[in-house]
Design a protein around this motif. Sequence first.
Motif, PDB file in Angstrom:
ATOM      1  N   HIS A   1       0.838  -1.200   0.000  1.00 31.75           N
ATOM      2  CA  HIS A   1       0.000   0.000   0.000  1.00 31.75           C
ATOM      3  C   HIS A   1       0.874   1.251   0.000  1.00 31.75           C
ATOM      4  CE1 HIS A   1      -3.109   2.873   1.014  1.00 31.75           C
ATOM      5  NE2 HIS A   1      -2.391   3.240   2.064  1.00 31.75           N
ATOM      6  N   ALA A   2       1.910   1.267   0.841  1.00 34.20           N
ATOM      7  CA  ALA A   2       2.806   2.422   0.935  1.00 34.20           C
ATOM      8  C   ALA A   2       3.501   2.683  -0.393  1.00 34.20           C
ATOM      9  CB  ALA A   2       3.836   2.197   2.044  1.00 34.20           C
ATOM     10  N   LEU A   3       3.994   1.630  -1.039  1.00 38.57           N
ATOM     11  CA  LEU A   3       4.658   1.788  -2.339  1.00 38.57           C
ATOM     12  C   LEU A   3       3.696   2.312  -3.399  1.00 38.57           C
ATOM     13  CD1 LEU A   3       6.897  -1.411  -2.487  1.00 38.57           C
ATOM     14  CD2 LEU A   3       7.661   0.963  -2.257  1.00 38.57           C
ATOM     15  N   SER A   4       2.484   1.800  -3.397  1.00 38.29           N
ATOM     16  CA  SER A   4       1.476   2.239  -4.364  1.00 38.29           C
ATOM     17  C   SER A   4       1.149   3.723  -4.174  1.00 38.29           C
ATOM     18  CB  SER A   4       0.224   1.391  -4.217  1.00 38.29           C
ATOM     19  OG  SER A   4      -0.774   1.822  -5.089  1.00 38.29           O
ATOM     20  N   GLU A   5       0.949   4.130  -2.926  1.00 37.93           N
ATOM     21  CA  GLU A   5       0.659   5.538  -2.629  1.00 37.93           C
ATOM     22  C   GLU A   5       1.845   6.435  -3.005  1.00 37.93           C
ATOM     23  OE1 GLU A   5      -2.017   7.334  -1.231  1.00 37.93           O
ATOM     24  OE2 GLU A   5      -3.137   5.537  -1.765  1.00 37.93           O
ATOM     25  N   ALA A   6       3.051   5.987  -2.667  1.00 46.26           N
ATOM     26  CA  ALA A   6       4.247   6.783  -2.975  1.00 46.26           C
ATOM     27  C   ALA A   6       4.422   6.930  -4.484  1.00 46.26           C
ATOM     28  CB  ALA A   6       5.483   6.129  -2.345  1.00 46.26           C
ATOM     29  N   LYS A   7       4.200   5.863  -5.216  1.00 42.81           N
ATOM     30  CA  LYS A   7       4.312   5.901  -6.673  1.00 42.81           C
ATOM     31  C   LYS A   7       3.307   6.876  -7.264  1.00 42.81           C
ATOM     32  CE  LYS A   7       3.902   3.057 -10.812  1.00 42.81           C
ATOM     33  NZ  LYS A   7       3.635   1.696 -11.329  1.00 42.81           N
ATOM     34  N   GLU A   8       2.070   6.800  -6.809  1.00 44.07           N
ATOM     35  CA  GLU A   8       1.029   7.685  -7.340  1.00 44.07           C
ATOM     36  C   GLU A   8       1.372   9.147  -7.059  1.00 44.07           C
ATOM     37  OE1 GLU A   8      -3.617   8.676  -6.414  1.00 44.07           O
ATOM     38  OE2 GLU A   8      -2.984   6.585  -6.349  1.00 44.07           O
ATOM     39  N   ARG A   9       1.799   9.444  -5.853  1.00 45.04           N
ATOM     40  CA  ARG A   9       2.120  10.834  -5.497  1.00 45.04           C
ATOM     41  C   ARG A   9       3.366  11.337  -6.245  1.00 45.04           C
ATOM     42  NH1 ARG A   9       1.026  11.106   1.004  1.00 45.04           N
ATOM     43  NH2 ARG A   9      -0.975  10.052   0.937  1.00 45.04           N
ATOM     44  N   LEU A  10       4.366  10.469  -6.376  1.00 43.57           N
ATOM     45  CA  LEU A  10       5.603  10.865  -7.058  1.00 43.57           C
ATOM     46  C   LEU A  10       5.343  11.173  -8.528  1.00 43.57           C
ATOM     47  CD1 LEU A  10       8.679  11.269  -6.916  1.00 43.57           C
ATOM     48  CD2 LEU A  10       8.916   8.832  -7.427  1.00 43.57           C
ATOM     49  N   LEU A  11       4.574  10.343  -9.183  1.00 40.58           N
ATOM     50  CA  LEU A  11       4.320  10.531 -10.616  1.00 40.58           C
ATOM     51  C   LEU A  11       3.361  11.678 -10.896  1.00 40.58           C
ATOM     52  CD1 LEU A  11       4.208   6.832 -11.851  1.00 40.58           C
ATOM     53  CD2 LEU A  11       6.130   8.450 -11.872  1.00 40.58           C
ATOM     54  N   ASN A  12       2.608  12.097  -9.892  1.00 44.53           N
ATOM     55  CA  ASN A  12       1.686  13.227 -10.076  1.00 44.53           C
ATOM     56  C   ASN A  12       2.332  14.560  -9.742  1.00 44.53           C
ATOM     57  OD1 ASN A  12      -0.556  11.852 -11.051  1.00 44.53           O
ATOM     58  ND2 ASN A  12      -1.128  11.224  -8.995  1.00 44.53           N
ATOM     59  N   GLU A  13       3.573  14.569  -9.310  1.00 44.60           N
ATOM     60  CA  GLU A  13       4.267  15.816  -8.970  1.00 44.60           C
ATOM     61  C   GLU A  13       4.828  16.459 -10.219  1.00 44.60           C
ATOM     62  OE1 GLU A  13       4.668  17.656  -6.082  1.00 44.60           O
ATOM     63  OE2 GLU A  13       3.123  16.303  -5.378  1.00 44.60           O
TER      64      GLU A  13
END
Length: 73
Positions: free
Chosen positions: A61-73
Amino acid sequence: MGNAHLLEIVIASDIDYENLIAEIYCNDQYVALLQQENGKEELKEVLENGLNTINLDWFQHALSEAKERLLNE
């Protein structure tokens, strides 16, 4: 670490990386980071050296959330 543990994701600029990174914390303890030095299609994780065990569901879950936030920056 279970799902009840607090997840914090920090999108940051670090002098060791050319592109933005996503730092992952559990209850204020650094767990890992995602970096995108080889492009957004080839994200890599860097785990904390002293990390012994971590709950797989929480970490996914943490990796998925981090990936989504990183790619949306």
